[in-house]
Design an enzyme around this catalytic site. Sequence first.
Site, mmCIF file in Angstrom:
data_model
loop_
_atom_site.group_PDB
_atom_site.id
_atom_site.type_symbol
_atom_site.label_atom_id
_atom_site.label_comp_id
_atom_site.label_asym_id
_atom_site.label_seq_id
_atom_site.Cartn_x
_atom_site.Cartn_y
_atom_site.Cartn_z
ATOM 1 N N LYS A 200 0.853 -1.194 0.000
ATOM 2 C CA LYS A 200 0.000 0.000 0.000
ATOM 3 C C LYS A 200 0.882 1.235 0.000
ATOM 4 C CE LYS A 200 -3.565 2.445 2.567
ATOM 5 N NZ LYS A 200 -4.610 2.348 3.579
ATOM 6 N N LYS A 256 -1.991 -1.520 -3.927
ATOM 7 C CA LYS A 256 -2.943 -0.406 -3.862
ATOM 8 C C LYS A 256 -2.186 0.900 -3.908
ATOM 9 C CE LYS A 256 -5.920 1.783 -0.536
ATOM 10 N NZ LYS A 256 -6.207 1.912 0.847
HETATM 11 C C1 PBG Z 1 -7.593 3.204 5.343
HETATM 12 C C2 PBG Z 1 -7.810 2.999 3.895
HETATM 13 C C3 PBG Z 1 -7.627 3.908 2.833
HETATM 14 C C4 PBG Z 1 -8.147 3.289 1.696
HETATM 15 C C5 PBG Z 1 -8.584 2.021 2.080
HETATM 16 N N1 PBG Z 1 -8.344 1.851 3.433
HETATM 17 C C6 PBG Z 1 -7.170 5.307 2.752
HETATM 18 C C7 PBG Z 1 -5.921 5.787 3.341
HETATM 19 O O1 PBG Z 1 -4.942 5.061 3.532
HETATM 20 O O2 PBG Z 1 -5.937 6.975 3.657
HETATM 21 C C8 PBG Z 1 -8.236 3.941 0.332
HETATM 22 C C9 PBG Z 1 -9.284 3.417 -0.573
HETATM 23 C C10 PBG Z 1 -9.683 4.330 -1.678
HETATM 24 O O3 PBG Z 1 -9.102 5.417 -1.905
HETATM 25 O O4 PBG Z 1 -10.620 3.953 -2.385
HETATM 26 N N2 PBG Z 1 -6.340 3.218 5.825
#
Ligand code: PBG
Length: 333
Positions: A200, A256
Amino acid sequence: MAENRTIARQGLTLRRLRQDRFIRGLTRQARVSPEQLIQPHFVVDGIRQREAVPGLTGVFRETADSLAKQVEQDIEAGADKIILFGVPAEKREANFNHDFTRRQIENLRRRFGANLWIAVDVCLCSHTAHGHCGVLSREQDHVVNDASVAELARAALSYAQAGANCVAPSDMMDGRVAAIRQTLDANGAERTLLLSYSAKFNSRFYGPFREAADSAPRSDVLKDRATYQIDPARPDDAYASSVRDAEEGADILMVKPGLPYLDILKELSSRIEKPWAVYEVSGEYAGVELLAAQNLIPAPQAHVECWTSFVRAGASMIITYGARHARRWLSHV
Ligand code: PBG
């Protein structure tokens, strides 16, 4: 035959296999099936009516009731696998209360039984006043790793016991996969799947999501998630993180965002033999929707084109806000 090879061929060569939808369909190497898609849902404590999420057409911050109706419609449309984001009304600094999300899982399980597959995002950013994914130090200058991991493991167990099929930690703390797996196994939840957001990145494409989940970092000292999410320019870190999470017991690994990290997905999925997920995040999805709203591109075909790129790059499952439209959109190709 040696001379033949030197003769430049006239007329059709590669185009013969492109000439109609029949032969194109027969020769495709990557196919997207609605079965591969997971639909995200936001359920928000303390709102009376559901609220549209800017940028994400047809996606809402749901109430408990509207969530059940939406899920029912989605199941009819073939979107029977979800990832749930619970947004509690009360924000805390520690000792988080996971009851709101737990109740939503219980409701869905009671109502839909085995007809619905429920993954639940495990993070703290919707729970904390400062919007970070973990517990902050007293000076508010860093996220404390192990205290955050302990809270996350507690949340994951509560969701598993409420009936989640899968828990999905998205916080990026070190050691959370091992801690969650051990906690689940020690408490009778050994069948609960663990999907790790292992690769991520610290991306700017999470904007619409943070509005929906009420989770933008708000601290004055620590303004972004750069101290725990992966730097976009460090593919080796994504590899190390994914290998580590696989060793710690993750069943499924994930990259991601999707499109800006296709190289990562392609490389990691070929190097690490695990089922790979990809998250087509809110900013990517909204980008396609905004272009379509300006009549600059056709939305369904553009979404399918993105999904195809994920499958080509090695994803076996895709989290996308468009999962509920997949049956219809895929029949356009
Ligand atoms: C929470 C999380 C995030 C997303 C999924 N779980 C955002 C972040 O890290 O701020 C993003 C998903 C999306 O943008 O569709 N930590």
